[in-house]
Motif scaffolding. Structure first.
Motif, short mmCIF file in Angstrom:
data_model
loop_
_atom_site.label_atom_id
_atom_site.label_comp_id
_atom_site.label_asym_id
_atom_site.label_seq_id
_atom_site.Cartn_x
_atom_site.Cartn_y
_atom_site.Cartn_z
N GLY A 91 0.78 -1.23 0.00
CA GLY A 91 0.00 0.00 0.00
C GLY A 91 0.81 1.27 0.00
O GLY A 91 0.23 2.36 -0.13
N HIS A 92 2.14 1.19 0.13
CA HIS A 92 2.92 2.44 0.25
C HIS A 92 4.10 2.53 -0.71
O HIS A 92 4.75 3.57 -0.79
N CYS A 93 4.42 1.48 -1.46
CA CYS A 93 5.55 1.55 -2.39
C CYS A 93 5.14 2.33 -3.65
O CYS A 93 3.98 2.71 -3.82
N LEU A 94 6.10 2.54 -4.55
CA LEU A 94 5.83 3.30 -5.78
C LEU A 94 4.74 2.63 -6.61
O LEU A 94 3.85 3.30 -7.14
N MET A 95 4.79 1.31 -6.76
CA MET A 95 3.80 0.62 -7.56
C MET A 95 2.41 0.72 -6.95
O MET A 95 1.42 0.99 -7.64
N GLY A 99 -1.50 2.55 -8.08
CA GLY A 99 -2.64 1.66 -8.27
C GLY A 99 -2.29 0.33 -8.89
O GLY A 99 -3.16 -0.39 -9.37
N LEU A 100 -0.99 -0.02 -8.89
CA LEU A 100 -0.53 -1.28 -9.47
C LEU A 100 -0.14 -2.24 -8.35
O LEU A 100 1.03 -2.63 -8.20
N MET A 101 -1.13 -2.64 -7.56
CA MET A 101 -0.85 -3.47 -6.39
C MET A 101 -0.28 -4.83 -6.77
O MET A 101 0.44 -5.45 -5.98
N THR A 102 -0.57 -5.31 -7.97
CA THR A 102 -0.03 -6.61 -8.38
C THR A 102 1.47 -6.52 -8.70
O THR A 102 2.10 -7.56 -8.93
N GLN A 103 2.02 -5.33 -8.70
CA GLN A 103 3.45 -5.14 -8.93
C GLN A 103 4.16 -4.64 -7.67
O GLN A 103 5.28 -4.12 -7.75
N CYS A 104 3.52 -4.78 -6.52
CA CYS A 104 4.03 -4.25 -5.25
C CYS A 104 5.53 -4.53 -5.08
O CYS A 104 5.97 -5.68 -5.15
N GLU A 105 6.31 -3.49 -4.83
CA GLU A 105 7.75 -3.64 -4.71
C GLU A 105 8.18 -4.25 -3.38
O GLU A 105 9.30 -4.74 -3.25
#
Length: 393
Positions: A91-95, A99-105
């Motif tokens: 919920g807080h990374c760049l991805m 709105g790209l939660m499936t790419q969460c860093e």
């Protein structure tokens, strides 16, 4: 606890396994009250088995009640009712911020070159125990869980875990113009729900499938249907309904195991007989998808139209008709659903007195956890009218 456990190709069982516990300060543990069997679970049952390990717990569509919270979790407490998105994101990374939660860093499975970790979905996505179980440990609970009100049945909310946001994103990506026509290929859970959302928005929808029960469900919701076993050329049939142009937008809700793809079927069959270490390399380096649905989408969409892929594809070197894509100026969008991005738009449709998307009657089968092995088999074989199974521990 009891859980649905993978033991091999077409071999899932309900085993007794250790109860999950809080491991990190931002974990929670929930008692699962409902958990869906997803069409993408069938890929684990069949094609993607080489990426599984015996003992993996399946399932990524759960909801339930909070039993225990980690020290850093302040917005949830024991007894809260929550839906768990299938992707695990911070919920807080760049991805996530895009709105790209499936790419969460934070949870990316970098060792496998993949995006965010998923519940119950192979070593490629973190090998996180899944939610077809009596209890589930939920990492990154400071962001992921969706708190829902007490009272309405689980059927109102459980599809927020995957089906609703996946279908919603598929429609958003399809970019159907005002007054346009949407064709949906495959009327399983995601395709069916996409047609419901599109009809709710007032769109003209053409649905394509070969299973009578699925065609009838869609027809009852105002969808024009095409039985692909009853026409010589589905794309021509769609053009006949659209002034000869084709659909403005097409959603491919089928994916890698489409009917009518003999080369892809052969490749998938071959991988089933190979040692896992060889099969994984084949899947990672070769074209093993059955591409009939994607090729149909390319044929059936009008020039300048948009194709939205929500069906899962797993091959690396699959051939595509690039000349046709370029010549027709087709836009192509795809990807796993960024669940939390769409929840604020979906939730109001679930909390009122009305049920505009028909979620309360969406499941065709509600079964105890112990019935999971047979449910997997019937779903995979498209028998007994199985479209959506909810397991209820």
């Amino acid at each position: 606890m009891k859980a649905v456990v993978w033991h091999g190709k077409r071999d899932v069982r309900v085993d007794t396994v250790p109860d999950p516990v809080v491991q990190e300060p931002n974990d929670i543990v929930i008692r699962v009250t409902s958990s869906g069997i997803c069409g993408s679970d069938l890929h684990l049952y069949e094609v993607l088995g080489p990426f599984m390990s015996e003992g993996d717990i399946l399932g990524h569509e759960p909801m339930g009640v909070v039993e225990e919270v980690g020290a850093d979790i302040t917005h949830l407490r024991s007894g809260d009712r929550v839906v768990i998105p299938f992707n695990i994101s911070c919920g807080h990374c760049l991805m996530c911020a895009q709105g790209l939660m499936t790419q969460c860093e934070t949870t990316q499975v970098r060792a496998e070159g993949k995006g965010a970790a998923l519940f119950g979905y192979t070593k490629l996505y973190g090998q996180i125990p899944g939610g077809q179980a009596e209890y589930l440990r939920v990492p990154q609970a400071q962001f992921g869980p969706i708190k829902v009100p007490d009272g309405p049945s689980d059927d109102r909310f459980v599809y927020l875990s995957d089906v609703l946001p996946t279908a919603w994103q598929a429609l958003e990506y399809a970019a159907v113009p005002d007054g346009g026509t949407l064709a949906v290929l495959g009327l399983g859970p995601i395709g069916d729900m996409a047609t419901r959302i599109a009809r709710h928005r007032g769109m003209r929808v053409i649905g394509v499938d070969l299973v009578p029960e699925r065609l009838e469900r869609a027809r009852a919701n105002g969808v024009e249907v095409i039985d692909l076993t009853q026409v010589d050329d589905v794309a021509d049939a769609i053009r006949d309904l659209t002034d000869g142009r084709g659909a403005d937008s097409v959603i491919d809700a089928v994916g890698m195991e489409a009917h009518g793809s003999p080369v892809g079927k052969l490749a998938q069959t071959v991988t089933g007989f190979l040692p896992d270490v060889v099969a994984t390399k084949l899947i990672e380096k070769a074209g093993v998808d059955r591409l009939a649905a994607l090729h149909l989408a390319i044929d059936a969409v009008r020039r300048g139209g948009t194709i939205s892929l929500s069906g899962v594809y797993g091959g690396t070197a699959d051939p595509l008709p690039m000349m046709v894509l370029f010549d027709k100026q087709i836009q192509l969008r795809m990807g796993q659903a960024n669940v939390k991005r769409w929840v604020p738009q979906i939730l109001p449709l679930l909390t009122g007195d009305a049920d505009p998307l028909g979620v309360e009657s969406f499941a065709t089968h509600r079964l105890p956890l112990e019935a999971a092995p047979g449910a997997y088999q019937r779903f995979q074989e498209k028998k007994e009218g199985v479209v959506k199974v909810l397991l209820q521990p």
